[in-house]
Design an enzyme around this catalytic site. Sequence first.
Site, PDB file in Angstrom:
ATOM      1  N   GLU A 138     -44.512   4.428 -57.410  1.00  9.89           N
ATOM      2  CA  GLU A 138     -43.430   3.807 -58.428  1.00  9.89           C
ATOM      3  C   GLU A 138     -42.331   2.968 -57.750  1.00  9.89           C
ATOM      4  OE1 GLU A 138     -43.966   6.645 -62.112  1.00  9.89           O
ATOM      5  OE2 GLU A 138     -42.494   7.532 -60.569  1.00  9.89           O
TER       6      GLU A 138
ATOM      7  N   ASP B 208     -34.426   6.473 -63.520  1.00 11.93           N
ATOM      8  CA  ASP B 208     -34.123   5.169 -62.164  1.00 11.93           C
ATOM      9  C   ASP B 208     -32.977   4.399 -62.528  1.00 11.93           C
ATOM     10  OD1 ASP B 208     -36.682   6.370 -62.396  1.00 11.93           O
ATOM     11  OD2 ASP B 208     -37.843   4.616 -62.360  1.00 11.93           O
TER      12      ASP B 208
HETATM   13  C1  FRU Z   1     -39.991   6.447 -62.126  1.00 10.12           C
HETATM   14  C2  FRU Z   1     -40.661   5.827 -63.609  1.00 10.12           C
HETATM   15  C3  FRU Z   1     -41.062   4.425 -63.353  1.00 10.12           C
HETATM   16  C4  FRU Z   1     -40.931   3.995 -64.653  1.00 10.12           C
HETATM   17  C5  FRU Z   1     -39.539   4.837 -65.286  1.00 10.12           C
HETATM   18  C6  FRU Z   1     -39.851   5.300 -66.645  1.00 10.12           C
HETATM   19  O1  FRU Z   1     -39.293   7.571 -62.204  1.00 10.12           O
HETATM   20  O2  FRU Z   1     -41.843   6.606 -63.990  1.00 10.12           O
HETATM   21  O3  FRU Z   1     -42.363   4.446 -62.770  1.00 10.12           O
HETATM   22  O4  FRU Z   1     -40.661   2.652 -64.998  1.00 10.12           O
HETATM   23  O5  FRU Z   1     -39.749   5.950 -64.522  1.00 10.12           O
HETATM   24  O6  FRU Z   1     -38.747   5.738 -67.284  1.00 10.12           O
END
Ligand code: FRU
Length: 491
Positions: free
Chosen positions: A199, A22
């Site tokens: 998310e 992300d």
């Molecule tokens: C989304 C996610 C978020 C989390 C991150 C962990 O892709 O699953 O929810 O903070 O990646 O790397």
Amino acid sequence: ALYGETHRPQIHFSPAENWINDPTGLVHYNGRYHLFYQHNPSDKIWGNMHWGHAVSTDLIHWEHRPVALRASPEGLGYIFSGSAVVDWNNSSGFQTGDHPPIVAIFTHSSRDNHQVQSLAYSLNGGDVWQMYRGNPVLDNPGIADFRDPKVIWDKARNQWVMVLAAHDMIKFYRSDNLINWEYCSDFGQDVGSHGGVWECPDLFPLDLPDAGGQKWILIVSLNPGAPNGGSGTQYFIGDFDGRSFHCDLPETLWMDYGPDNYAGVTWSDVPEQDGRRILIGWMNNWQYANALPTSPWRGAMTLPRELRLIRTDAGLRLSCAPLAELATLRRGNPITHRNVLIDEAYDLGNGAALGELLDISLQMDWPQQEAHDWSMHFLNGDDEELTLNFDMRSGQLCVDRTKASFRIGDVASFSSEIIAPIEIGGETSIGLRMIKDTSSLEIYLEDGRGLLTLNYFVESRLDRLEMRSGRDGHPIKLKAASINALTGIWD
Ligand code: FRU
């Protein structure tokens, strides 16, 4: 060449080495756009999560910076996604020198997945970061998935607002100082898609297209459960009263029908004279992210996109268009075509004259009632091909990348059918924009709708672009095409 490896994106951001997921902590300060990202600095697979860091002055070219936030070996070890804001009035009290503090709010996760929210801050404009000693600032209320805080300054009510993903709901909090958070409300009951975990939310106002007033947008990524499988992003349009969000439509709206645009969030503190709402996403899908055939890095970001509200026959929709700055990468004269009636196959460009990095604009017409479908083929002499089938009668675009899945073809989810609806009412013409990189393609409708983002992997360059008339044998009219070659951002 620097970053000239096979498949290396040339107009999209990717880390020099190792794993990326992300985008996070997107904030502008003092002429620089900061891009932090989920990063494993020691491997090409997810784990050991740090915040990697890059900066840009034009949102096109990026400079790699040292890791900003490090995972620690014990306790709250991993640094997950979150956000960052410039604390202009020093509400946090962190300021010591001339710069206002830049405060990052992120999920701290232990290895056994206990998730809480913590702060870090920079006192020198975003280069050096330190952890807040009072972490965590928001404890876990007993929810396993409790993460990805996005904090915004709510100008109308003079407060900080946090939206947080909690399993398959969004929780709203408020604060005066970024340290003490008060719970306000929940959103998500009976609305949206609940096929997976929610998310990376984001919340911001956008001007209505026809002047006068604004609407609030709530963005929520979802995994799995996207329209074409795996990871995707839904959004809600509605109103925010400082404590809770109310959406106008109960139906699920998708930001991108492509398989490879996830966890997108927008930049904080873009200067008011600019005024754009700019989003960047992770150009990937959890279904196969750990299997992409690239080295020494794995993963990339989408292009940054400007978000706007537009009015369509179906109502208000969010549109996403490439930034105007992208045009600065155009080089040489474009290949152009005008008023061509295509009744079989037509060559839009090939060989060295057709660049590898392309910015393509097309205007299609189907004046005869029956002619309503056509296809586009990016191909090479090695039987590799990326195919786009447009069918305007059923109103859809269907993309086939099964022959552009080098070394990942065995991952079934990568080769499944990709379908995007194209709603254009009774129109008999359409404008399209496509941005092609070494291993990705972004497709936009002229007004920013119908967006589809996807990765592909080929062994040799796709050096031919062909258009073919559809299955019904009727010709289709290519009213205009302009195919611009782009310069890579690392050149
Ligand atoms: C989304 C996610 C978020 C989390 C991150 C962990 O892709 O699953 O929810 O903070 O990646 O790397």
